[in-house]
Design a protein around this motif. Structure first.
Motif, PDB file in Angstrom:
ATOM      1  N   VAL A   1      -7.545  -8.711 -11.613  1.00 17.76           N
ATOM      2  CA  VAL A   1      -6.177  -8.197 -11.678  1.00 17.76           C
ATOM      3  C   VAL A   1      -6.129  -6.741 -11.228  1.00 17.76           C
ATOM      4  N   LEU A   2      -7.078  -5.935 -11.702  1.00 11.86           N
ATOM      5  CA  LEU A   2      -7.072  -4.519 -11.337  1.00 11.86           C
ATOM      6  C   LEU A   2      -7.211  -4.294  -9.840  1.00 11.86           C
ATOM      7  N   PRO A   3      -8.087  -5.035  -9.122  1.00 14.53           N
ATOM      8  CA  PRO A   3      -8.098  -4.857  -7.661  1.00 14.53           C
ATOM      9  C   PRO A   3      -6.768  -5.176  -7.000  1.00 14.53           C
ATOM     10  N   LEU A   4      -6.047  -6.157  -7.538  1.00 16.72           N
ATOM     11  CA  LEU A   4      -4.727  -6.457  -6.983  1.00 16.72           C
ATOM     12  C   LEU A   4      -3.758  -5.310  -7.226  1.00 16.72           C
ATOM     13  N   VAL A   5      -3.818  -4.698  -8.423  1.00 23.36           N
ATOM     14  CA  VAL A   5      -2.933  -3.575  -8.734  1.00 23.36           C
ATOM     15  C   VAL A   5      -3.265  -2.379  -7.848  1.00 23.36           C
ATOM     16  N   VAL A   6      -4.552  -2.119  -7.675  1.00 22.20           N
ATOM     17  CA  VAL A   6      -4.961  -0.999  -6.808  1.00 22.20           C
ATOM     18  C   VAL A   6      -4.499  -1.237  -5.379  1.00 22.20           C
ATOM     19  N   ARG A   7      -4.620  -2.482  -4.934  1.00 22.02           N
ATOM     20  CA  ARG A   7      -4.168  -2.799  -3.580  1.00 22.02           C
ATOM     21  C   ARG A   7      -2.656  -2.648  -3.443  1.00 22.02           C
ATOM     22  N   ALA A   8      -1.942  -3.046  -4.481  1.00 24.80           N
ATOM     23  CA  ALA A   8      -0.486  -2.895  -4.441  1.00 24.80           C
ATOM     24  C   ALA A   8      -0.085  -1.428  -4.470  1.00 24.80           C
ATOM     25  N   GLY A   9      -0.826  -0.609  -5.214  1.00 24.73           N
ATOM     26  CA  GLY A   9      -0.511   0.816  -5.284  1.00 24.73           C
ATOM     27  C   GLY A   9      -0.895   1.584  -4.050  1.00 24.73           C
ATOM     28  N   ALA A  10      -1.836   1.040  -3.218  1.00 28.81           N
ATOM     29  CA  ALA A  10      -2.220   1.656  -1.938  1.00 28.81           C
ATOM     30  C   ALA A  10      -2.701   3.088  -2.112  1.00 28.81           C
ATOM     31  N   GLY A  11      -3.431   3.361  -3.193  1.00 27.58           N
ATOM     32  CA  GLY A  11      -3.995   4.688  -3.390  1.00 27.58           C
ATOM     33  C   GLY A  11      -3.097   5.663  -4.117  1.00 27.58           C
ATOM     34  N   SER A  12      -1.877   5.282  -4.400  1.00 27.22           N
ATOM     35  CA  SER A  12      -0.950   6.159  -5.116  1.00 27.22           C
ATOM     36  C   SER A  12      -1.080   5.901  -6.621  1.00 27.22           C
ATOM     37  N   VAL A  13      -1.318   6.964  -7.369  1.00 26.82           N
ATOM     38  CA  VAL A  13      -1.484   6.804  -8.811  1.00 26.82           C
ATOM     39  C   VAL A  13      -0.164   6.391  -9.445  1.00 26.82           C
ATOM     40  N   ARG A  14       0.918   7.004  -9.044  1.00 24.38           N
ATOM     41  CA  ARG A  14       2.204   6.672  -9.652  1.00 24.38           C
ATOM     42  C   ARG A  14       2.610   5.238  -9.332  1.00 24.38           C
ATOM     43  N   ASP A  15       2.424   4.786  -8.076  1.00 20.27           N
ATOM     44  CA  ASP A  15       2.780   3.414  -7.719  1.00 20.27           C
ATOM     45  C   ASP A  15       1.899   2.406  -8.453  1.00 20.27           C
TER      46      ASP A  15
ATOM     47  N   ARG B   1       2.887  10.239  -1.401  1.00 22.24           N
ATOM     48  CA  ARG B   1       3.662  10.206  -2.637  1.00 22.24           C
ATOM     49  C   ARG B   1       2.785   9.678  -3.782  1.00 22.24           C
ATOM     50  N   GLY B   2       3.086  10.226  -4.965  1.00 27.39           N
ATOM     51  CA  GLY B   2       2.421   9.759  -6.173  1.00 27.39           C
ATOM     52  C   GLY B   2       0.956  10.133  -6.293  1.00 27.39           C
ATOM     53  N   CYS B   3       0.503  11.147  -5.568  1.00 31.62           N
ATOM     54  CA  CYS B   3      -0.916  11.527  -5.647  1.00 31.62           C
ATOM     55  C   CYS B   3      -1.142  12.775  -6.495  1.00 31.62           C
ATOM     56  N   GLY B   4      -0.088  13.364  -7.108  1.00 30.35           N
ATOM     57  CA  GLY B   4      -0.288  14.455  -8.058  1.00 30.35           C
ATOM     58  C   GLY B   4       0.161  15.810  -7.593  1.00 30.35           C
ATOM     59  N   LYS B   5       1.023  15.924  -6.606  1.00 27.43           N
ATOM     60  CA  LYS B   5       1.456  17.238  -6.109  1.00 27.43           C
ATOM     61  C   LYS B   5       2.324  17.968  -7.143  1.00 27.43           C
ATOM     62  N   THR B   6       3.400  17.307  -7.574  1.00 22.61           N
ATOM     63  CA  THR B   6       4.301  17.947  -8.535  1.00 22.61           C
ATOM     64  C   THR B   6       3.607  18.158  -9.873  1.00 22.61           C
ATOM     65  N   THR B   7       2.777  17.199 -10.283  1.00 22.61           N
ATOM     66  CA  THR B   7       2.042  17.363 -11.537  1.00 22.61           C
ATOM     67  C   THR B   7       1.108  18.560 -11.468  1.00 22.61           C
ATOM     68  N   SER B   8       0.422  18.745 -10.347  1.00 18.38           N
ATOM     69  CA  SER B   8      -0.484  19.889 -10.194  1.00 18.38           C
ATOM     70  C   SER B   8       0.299  21.202 -10.157  1.00 18.38           C
ATOM     71  N   ALA B   9       1.510  21.182  -9.605  1.00 20.27           N
ATOM     72  CA  ALA B   9       2.332  22.401  -9.605  1.00 20.27           C
ATOM     73  C   ALA B   9       2.726  22.773 -11.033  1.00 20.27           C
ATOM     74  N   ARG B  10       3.066  21.792 -11.869  1.00 19.93           N
ATOM     75  CA  ARG B  10       3.398  22.094 -13.269  1.00 19.93           C
ATOM     76  C   ARG B  10       2.168  22.601 -14.018  1.00 19.93           C
ATOM     77  N   ILE B  11       0.997  22.001 -13.750  1.00 17.69           N
ATOM     78  CA  ILE B  11      -0.222  22.461 -14.423  1.00 17.69           C
ATOM     79  C   ILE B  11      -0.537  23.898 -14.011  1.00 17.69           C
ATOM     80  N   LEU B  12      -0.349  24.224 -12.729  1.00 14.74           N
ATOM     81  CA  LEU B  12      -0.610  25.595 -12.268  1.00 14.74           C
ATOM     82  C   LEU B  12       0.354  26.582 -12.946  1.00 14.74           C
ATOM     83  N   ALA B  13       1.626  26.198 -13.073  1.00 18.82           N
ATOM     84  CA  ALA B  13       2.579  27.071 -13.770  1.00 18.82           C
ATOM     85  C   ALA B  13       2.181  27.242 -15.231  1.00 18.82           C
ATOM     86  N   ARG B  14       1.690  26.191 -15.861  1.00 16.53           N
ATOM     87  CA  ARG B  14       1.265  26.284 -17.260  1.00 16.53           C
ATOM     88  C   ARG B  14       0.042  27.185 -17.397  1.00 16.53           C
ATOM     89  N   CYS B  15      -0.870  27.105 -16.413  1.00 16.39           N
ATOM     90  CA  CYS B  15      -2.062  27.966 -16.461  1.00 16.39           C
ATOM     91  C   CYS B  15      -1.690  29.437 -16.245  1.00 16.39           C
TER      92      CYS B  15
END
Length: 704
Positions: A204-218, A47-61
Motif C-alpha cells: 500500500v505504501l508504495p502505491l501512496v508514494v507513487r500517487a504522491g509523486a515525491g510530494s510530502v503534502r500530496d 509543490r508540497g516539498c516544504g518551502k512554506t514550512t521551512s520559511a515558517r521554521i526560519l522565522a521561528r528560529c
C-alpha cells in the motif's frame, strides 16, 4: 486535532523534522549558528516539498528569545505563537501573492515595512507563490528588497523561480527544494501510520508514494484518504488499488507473461478484463509502462531492489525478477518504447480500447516491423529458444530420417543434413538362378574389392570375401555367435541417423590425426546413439582398448565439438557382429587399395540364408581364379604367418590365392612430418595390426 488534515497535524516545527531536504536545511542551520543570516531568501521547488514550512521554521528560529538559533526553544512567546497550531505572530506576515500580487499591494507592503516589529526581533514577510507577483509589483518592491531596514527580512516561496524577475533573484539567497526520495517518504508514511494506530498491508505504501509523486503534502493527503476509509483490518492492497485507480498487479503479471510467451490470446483476454472491469485504459498503459521500466532495470541490475532502484514489496520484486529473466534486453526495451509511444497516442483517442489492443499487437509481432529494434527483439527470441532446447534435435519419419542441429552462439553457417541412406532389401530365400546377378559383383564407384553393405560375414573383416556357392557339403555343427553388447531401441534408432554423417566425421578425424582415422575406419562403426551418448562398436577387445588408451577418444570428441557443435559422450563397446546395418562408409574396412588388380581382390558375399556362417575370419577363392570342376589345392601359409593365423583358416573352405603383384601404396599412406603416429621409428604395418589393433592377419602377400 482529529479534524485537521494529516499533513497539518504532522507539519514539522524544526529543521531536524524536515525530511528529504538536507541540502537546504543544513546550510540554513549553519548560517544561524554563524549569525550570518541574509536579509532576503528565495525558496523554490515542486509543490508540497516544504518551502512554506521551512520559511515558517526560519522565522521561528530568527525570533526565538534564545536566537537566532537552529533549534527553537519552543517555550518563549514567539515560539508558541509560531508553533504548529499556534495563533500566529503579528511580526511574521504571510502574503499570498496569487491574490495580492499587484502594484498597489506591493506599495502597501513597502509603506508598512519601515515600521519596526511589535514584540519580536525581526519583522518577517513570507510571500508565498511569489511567481504570481506582477512585474510592476516586483519593481515596486525592488528598492526595499535591495536595501531593507535592519529589522526587516523577506522570504519568497515559489514553484517557478524563473518567473521572478532577475533584479529580485539577484538580491536573495536562492535555495532549491527537491522532491522527496521514495524510500524516505515511504519510511515517513510508515511512522505516521504507526502513530495513527492503523495497520497497513504491504504494497500500500508504495502505491501512496507513487500517487504522491515525491510530494510530502500530496502523499500525506492520499494516506489520509486511505486511513479515513480503513475498516477493522486496516488499509488493504485491494482497497488501495481500487480507491486510487491503479491496476491490479495480477493484470500486469498476466499481460507481461503473455508478452514473454508471445501468446496473443492471453494478451487480448487481459485487455478485455481491463475494459470489463471498469479500469481506465490509459491508467493501465501507464502502469504497464511502469512495470516494463522495472523489468528493464532488473534485467540490467539484478540487485536493483537492494540498491533502492525499485520500490516494491519483496514478493513483487521476486515476480518481476522471474519475468525479467525470460525477456531479452532488446525485447524489453522495444516493448517499453512501444508502450510509451502508445501512451502518448492515447491522449484524446476516441477508442482507448482499440489503442490498447494495437499496442499489444505491436509488442507481440516484432516480425511485422523491419526496424532495428524489432530485428533485435526477434534475435532475442531465437536465442532464448535455442538456449531452452537441447543441442542435437532428431526428427525421425517414415520416409527419410533426418538430423538437425541447433546452432550455438559461435555457429553462423547452417549445415544441411546429409541425404538419407539407401536401405537394401533383404535377399529372398530362394535358389540361385543362372541369370541372376552375382551378389559379389562390384558396386559402381566403389573401391575395388569393397563389400556391399550388409554383405560381409559377421565377425569377418568387412573387406574380406566369403566362399562362393559350392556343392552341398556335410552339415557342420553351428557355432554359437559371440554375444554383442546390448543396444536399446532408442540407441539403435539414433545410430541410423548418425551413420548418415559418419563419413564427414571420419574425414575431419583424418585431418586431425591419421592414427585415429585408421582405427575408426577399419575397426569401429556406430552401434547406438541416444542424443547424448555415441556408442562405437569395435570388432574385438584389443581394438577397443587401443582406442581408449591412445587418446583417440579425445580426438573424436574435439572433432564433434568443432565441426558439429555438439558435446557427446563416447562409449566404446565390443560388437563383433559388425552391426545390423553398417554404414556405406564402413563397407571398405580392410578392402583393396587403388592400383591393385580387381581379379586379385576379395569380394564380399552374403551368407546362405539356410545356415549362418560362423563368426570367424575366412578367406575365399577369387571368383576369377576358382575352378568349378576341380577343387583347388590349399595355399600354404607364408613364413610370416603365426600358428594362430593358420589355425583360424577353416578346413572346410580351402583357400587358393594366385600370386599378386606388389600393391602400390596410395598417396595417403606416405608418412607426414606432422603426424606423430607415422614416423620411421613407429611400428610396421604387421606389428601395428597385430599388437596395437588386436587383429589377426590371415594372409600376407609378398613379392614373388
Amino acid at each position: 486535532m482529529s479534524s485537521l488534515a494529516l499533513y497539518r497535524r504532522y507539519r514539522p516545527e524544526s529543521f531536524a523534522e524536515v525530511i528529504g531536504q538536507e541540502h537546504v536545511t543544513d546550510p540554513l542551520q549553519q548560517a544561524l549558528r554563524n549569525n550570518r543570516v541574509n536579509h532576503a531568501y528565495l525558496f523554490s521547488g515542486p509543490r508540497g516539498c516544504g518551502k512554506t514550512t521551512s520559511a515558517r521554521i526560519l522565522a521561528r528560529c530568527l525570533n526565538c528569545e534564545q536566537g537566532p538559533t537552529p533549534t527553537p526553544c519552543g517555550e518563549c512567546q514567539s515560539c508558541r505563537d509560531l508553533a504548529r497550531n499556534g495563533p500566529g505572530s503579528i511580526d511574521v506576515i504571510e502574503i499570498d501573492a496569487a491574490s495580492h500580487g499587484g502594484v498597489d499591494d506591493a506599495r502597501d507592503l513597502r509603506e508598512k515595512a519601515f515600521f519596526g516589529p511589535a514584540s519580536s526581533r525581526y519583522k518577517i514577510y513570507i510571500i508565498d507563490e511569489a511567481h504570481m507577483v506582477t512585474s510592476a509589483g516586483f519593481n515596486a518592491l525592488l528598492k526595499v528588497v535591495e536595501e531593507p531596514p535592519e529589522h526587516l527580512k523577506f522570504i519568497f516561496a515559489t514553484t517557478e523561480p524563473e518567473k521572478v524577475i532577475g533584479t529580485i533573484r539577484s538580491r536573495t539567497h536562492h535555495y532549491p527544494f527537491r522532491l522527496v526520495p521514495p524510500g524516505t517518504l515511504r519510511d515517513y508514511l510508515g511512522e505516521v501510520c504507526g502513530h495513527e494506530g492503523i495497520p497497513v498491508e504491504d504494497g500500500v505504501l508504495p502505491l501512496v508514494v507513487r500517487a504522491g509523486a515525491g510530494s510530502v503534502r500530496d502523499s500525506m493527503s492520499v494516506m489520509d484518504q486511505l486511513l479515513a476509509g480503513a475498516a477493522d483490518d486496516g488499509v488493504t492492497y485491494a482497497m488501495a488499488t481500487s480507491l486510487l485507480g491503479y491496476t491490479d498487479g495480477s493484470l500486469l503479471d498476466s499481460v507481461v507473461d503473455a508478452f514473454a510467451a508471445g501468446d496473443g490470446a492471453a494478451a487480448f483476454e487481459v485487455v478485455d478484463r481491463v475494459i470489463e472491469g471498469g479500469n481506465d485504459p490509459r491508467r493501465f498503459v501507464a502502469d504497464l509502462l511502469e512495470r516494463l521500466r522495472d523489468l528493464v532495470i532488473l534485467a540490467a541490475v539484478p540487485d536493483a531492489a537492494d540498491k533502492g532502484l525499485i520500490d516494491a514489496p519483496v514478493d513483487v520484486v521476486e515476480r518481476m525478477q522471474a519475468q525479467a529473466s525470460v525477456f531479452g534486453a532488446a525485447e524489453l526495451s522495444r516493448a517499453a518504447d512501444l508502450v510509451n509511444s502508445g501512451l502518448t497516442e492515447m491522449r484524446g483517442a476516441t477508442s482507448p480500447r482499440l489503442q490498447l489492443e494495437l499496442i499489444c499487437a505491436r509488442v507481440l509481432l516484432p516480425a511485422a516491423f523491419d526496424d532495428e529494434r524489432s530485428l533485435q527483439a526477434r534475435i532475442d527470441r531465437l536465442e532464448r529458444g535455442a538456449a531452452a532446447a537441447p543441442a542435437p534435435v532428431f526428427t525421425t519419419g517414415s520416409a527419410a530420417p533426418a538430423m538437425a542441429y541447433v546452432p550455438g552462439p559461435e555457429a553462423h553457417t547452417p549445415v544441411a543434413p546429409p541425404p538419407p541412406p539407401v536401405q537394401q532389401p533383404p535377399a529372398p530365400v530362394e535358389a540361385a538362378r543362372p541369370d541372376a546377378p552375382r551378389p559379389d559383383a562390384p558396386r559402381p564407384g566403389a573401391w575395388p574389392g569393397a563389400a556391399a553393405p550388409g554383405g560381409g560375414t559377421p565377425g569377418a573383416w568387412p573387406g574380406a570375401s566369403t566362399p562362393a556357392p559350392q556343392a552341398p557339403a556335410a552339415p557342420q555343427a553351428p557355432t554359437a555367435p559371440v554375444p554383442a553388447a546390448p543396444v536399446s531401441g532408442d540407441m539403435a534408432q539414433g545410430a541410423a541417423q548418425v551413420r548418415n554423417m559418419w563419413q564427414p566425421i571420419l574425414d575431419a578425424v583424418k585431418n586431425r590425426r591419421r592414427f585415429t582415422w585408421i582405427l575408426l575406419s577399419q575397426n569401429a562403426q556406430v552401434a547406438g546413439f541416444d542424443g547424448t551418448t555415441l556408442q562405437l562398436g569395435f570388432l574385438n577387445a584389443g581394438a577397443r582398448d587401443n582406442f581408449a588408451s591412445s587418446g583417440s577418444e579425445e580426438v573424436l570428441k574435439q572433432v564433434l565439438a568443432e565441426q558439429f557443435n555438439v558435446q557427446w559422450k563416447i562409449e566404446a563397446i565390443i560388437d563383433p557382429s559388425g552391426g545390423a546395418n553398417p554404414p556405406p562408409a564402413a563397407a571398405n574396412f580392410g578392402g583393396g587399395r587403388p592400383g591393385q588388380s580387381q581379379a586379385h581382390q576379395a569380394q564380399a558375399q552374403p551368407p546362405a540364408p539356410a545356415q549362418a556362417a560362423p563368426p570367424q575370419q575366412q578367406w575365399a577363392p577369387s571368383p576369377a581364379a576358382a575352378a568349378p570342376s576341380a577343387p583347388a589345392p590349399q595355399h600354404a601359409p607364408t613364413s610370416s604367418s603365426s600358428p594362430a593365423q593358420q589355425h583360424r583358416a577353416p578346413a572346410a573352405a580351402p583357400v587358393h590365392t594366385p600370386p599378386r603383384p606388389q600393391p602400390v601404396a596410395p598417396e595417403d599412406d606416405v608418412p607426414e612430418e606432422d603426424d606423430p603416429d607415422l614416423v620411421d621409428s613407429a611400428l610396421s604395418g604387421h606389428e601395428l595390426i597385430v599388437r596395437e589393433l588386436g587383429a589377426t592377419v590371415v594372409e600376407e602377400y609378398t613379392n614373388e
